[in-house]
Design a protein around this motif. Structure first.
Motif, mmCIF file in Angstrom:
data_model
loop_
_atom_site.group_PDB
_atom_site.id
_atom_site.type_symbol
_atom_site.label_atom_id
_atom_site.label_comp_id
_atom_site.label_asym_id
_atom_site.label_seq_id
_atom_site.Cartn_x
_atom_site.Cartn_y
_atom_site.Cartn_z
ATOM 1 N N ASP A 159 71.135 -1.561 47.882
ATOM 2 C CA ASP A 159 71.981 -2.506 48.607
ATOM 3 C C ASP A 159 71.196 -3.253 49.682
ATOM 4 N N ALA A 160 70.285 -2.549 50.358
ATOM 5 C CA ALA A 160 69.478 -3.181 51.405
ATOM 6 C C ALA A 160 68.586 -4.270 50.819
ATOM 7 N N LEU A 161 68.037 -4.013 49.637
ATOM 8 C CA LEU A 161 67.185 -4.998 48.975
ATOM 9 C C LEU A 161 67.978 -6.260 48.651
ATOM 10 N N PHE A 162 69.198 -6.081 48.174
ATOM 11 C CA PHE A 162 70.070 -7.218 47.845
ATOM 12 C C PHE A 162 70.487 -7.985 49.105
ATOM 13 N N GLU A 163 70.830 -7.245 50.159
ATOM 14 C CA GLU A 163 71.362 -7.873 51.376
ATOM 15 C C GLU A 163 70.295 -8.556 52.222
ATOM 16 N N LYS A 164 69.069 -8.029 52.201
ATOM 17 C CA LYS A 164 68.031 -8.552 53.091
ATOM 18 C C LYS A 164 67.096 -9.559 52.436
ATOM 19 N N ALA A 165 67.056 -9.586 51.109
ATOM 20 C CA ALA A 165 66.191 -10.537 50.406
ATOM 21 C C ALA A 165 67.071 -11.591 49.747
ATOM 22 N N ALA A 166 67.009 -12.810 50.250
ATOM 23 C CA ALA A 166 67.966 -13.858 49.883
ATOM 24 C C ALA A 166 68.023 -14.157 48.388
ATOM 25 N N LYS A 167 66.895 -14.096 47.707
ATOM 26 C CA LYS A 167 66.871 -14.498 46.296
ATOM 27 C C LYS A 167 67.029 -13.338 45.316
ATOM 28 N N LEU A 168 67.175 -12.121 45.836
ATOM 29 C CA LEU A 168 67.275 -10.977 44.929
ATOM 30 C C LEU A 168 68.739 -10.609 44.681
ATOM 31 N N PRO A 169 69.107 -10.380 43.427
ATOM 32 C CA PRO A 169 70.502 -10.066 43.085
ATOM 33 C C PRO A 169 70.815 -8.584 43.264
ATOM 34 N N ARG A 170 72.104 -8.250 43.263
ATOM 35 C CA ARG A 170 72.505 -6.844 43.202
ATOM 36 C C ARG A 170 72.337 -6.372 41.754
ATOM 37 N N VAL A 171 71.741 -5.198 41.566
ATOM 38 C CA VAL A 171 71.442 -4.754 40.206
ATOM 39 C C VAL A 171 72.107 -3.413 39.910
ATOM 40 N N GLU A 172 72.335 -3.170 38.632
ATOM 41 C CA GLU A 172 72.851 -1.889 38.180
ATOM 42 C C GLU A 172 71.716 -0.868 38.194
ATOM 43 N N LEU A 173 72.056 0.371 38.602
ATOM 44 C CA LEU A 173 71.027 1.406 38.690
ATOM 45 C C LEU A 173 70.827 2.061 37.323
ATOM 46 N N VAL A 174 70.043 1.398 36.481
ATOM 47 C CA VAL A 174 69.673 1.933 35.170
ATOM 48 C C VAL A 174 68.165 1.795 35.008
ATOM 49 N N LYS A 175 67.589 2.654 34.144
ATOM 50 C CA LYS A 175 66.144 2.631 33.922
ATOM 51 C C LYS A 175 65.763 1.455 33.017
#
Length: 267
Positions: A159-175
């Motif tokens: 969630d932090a990666l999605f919220e703090k990096a403007a161009k990065l999407p929220r992703v599903e936690l799968v391998k």
């Protein structure tokens, strides 16, 4: 029947035991805004749907790391079951020697897991709990709680990666299956999941050196334990119900005192 509540920052896991048998369990979102009436209604519906009788409940035990939800849960327990719940905290019998600078600072969830793991698997051992935070706990051969490590949970990091990096999407936690990825979503999934595998392996190996036990068992629990365990040989056993079993064990260790207290209150 005994009702056990494991209250985490993200979810409440509710279980019903008859003796040592877990006869049913449910997971609901932890909601600090819910009233005692709302919790009572949800729990009552679970019981009705699964054909369980509220009147068969003998006692309740609650472990919580969310203090401001306890008022609602305690009142819901009194209203629904007509019982005063047993709360895991200072003064309760655990049967475990806690080697922390201040034992009161150890989260109830970590103690509950440690008690269940030592009871089931013996020691020494390491417990990794993949919850809102990822916790690592070390237990000695004689059942002492030695301490551990706390790191941000997998979902928090995602969630932090999605919220703090403007161009990065929220992703599903799968391998994604590889670490050299060809798109942003897979690249993020690889960094989050395989990065956590590396974190687990490093901390587990370092703990084993500190407790001087290269062969001690590592028990994983929590919602994402299976996902990470499938990618590393550092985890020996995945035990999804560790916290519920620990609560049931703690209840049994305090049962006589509870019965004596209840009898005294009726006099």
């Amino acid at each position: 029947m005994i009702v056990v509540f494991d209250v985490g920052n993200t979810n409440i896991v509710l279980g019903v035991y008859r003796g040592k048998e877990l006869i049913d369990y449910w997971r609901i979102a932890t909601d600090k805004e819910k009233t005692s009436d709302e919790y009572s209604m949800v729990i009552h519906q679970f019981f009705q749907y699964n054909g369980l009788d509220i009147n068969d409940v003998e006692d309740i035990i609650i472990s919580s790391v969310v203090p401001n939800i306890m008022y609602s849960l305690e009142h819901a327990s009194r209203k629904l079951f007509n019982k005063e719940p047993l709360i895991v905290g200072p003064g309760i019998k655990t049967g475990m020697n806690i080697k922390y600078d201040n034992p009161k600072q150890v989260g109830a969830d970590r103690i509950v897991n440690a008690i269940a793991a030592y009871e089931k698997y013996g020691g020494p051992l390491i417990i990794v709990d993949f919850g809102t935070a990822t916790t690592f706990c070390a237990i000695s051969e004689t059942g002492e709680y030695l301490g551990g490590t706390i790191s941000p949970g997998i979902k928090i990091s995602s969630d932090a990666l999605f919220e703090k990096a403007a161009k990065l999407p929220r992703v599903e936690l799968v391998k994604p299956g590889k670490v050299i990825c060809k798109n942003t979503v897979n690249s993020m999934q690889a960094g989050i999941i395989y990065g956590y595998v590396g974190l687990v392996e490093y901390i587990v190996n370092k703990m084993k050196k500190e407790i001087r036990c290269s062969s001690c068992r590592v028990i994983a629990t929590g919602g994402l334990s299976t996902l990470i365990a499938s990618e590393t040989e550092s985890i020996d056993i995945v035990d999804k119900f560790l916290s519920l079993e620990g609560l049931n064990i703690i209840y049994e260790r305090n049962k006589e005192d509870r019965i004596a207290l209840n009898n005294k209150s009726r006099v």
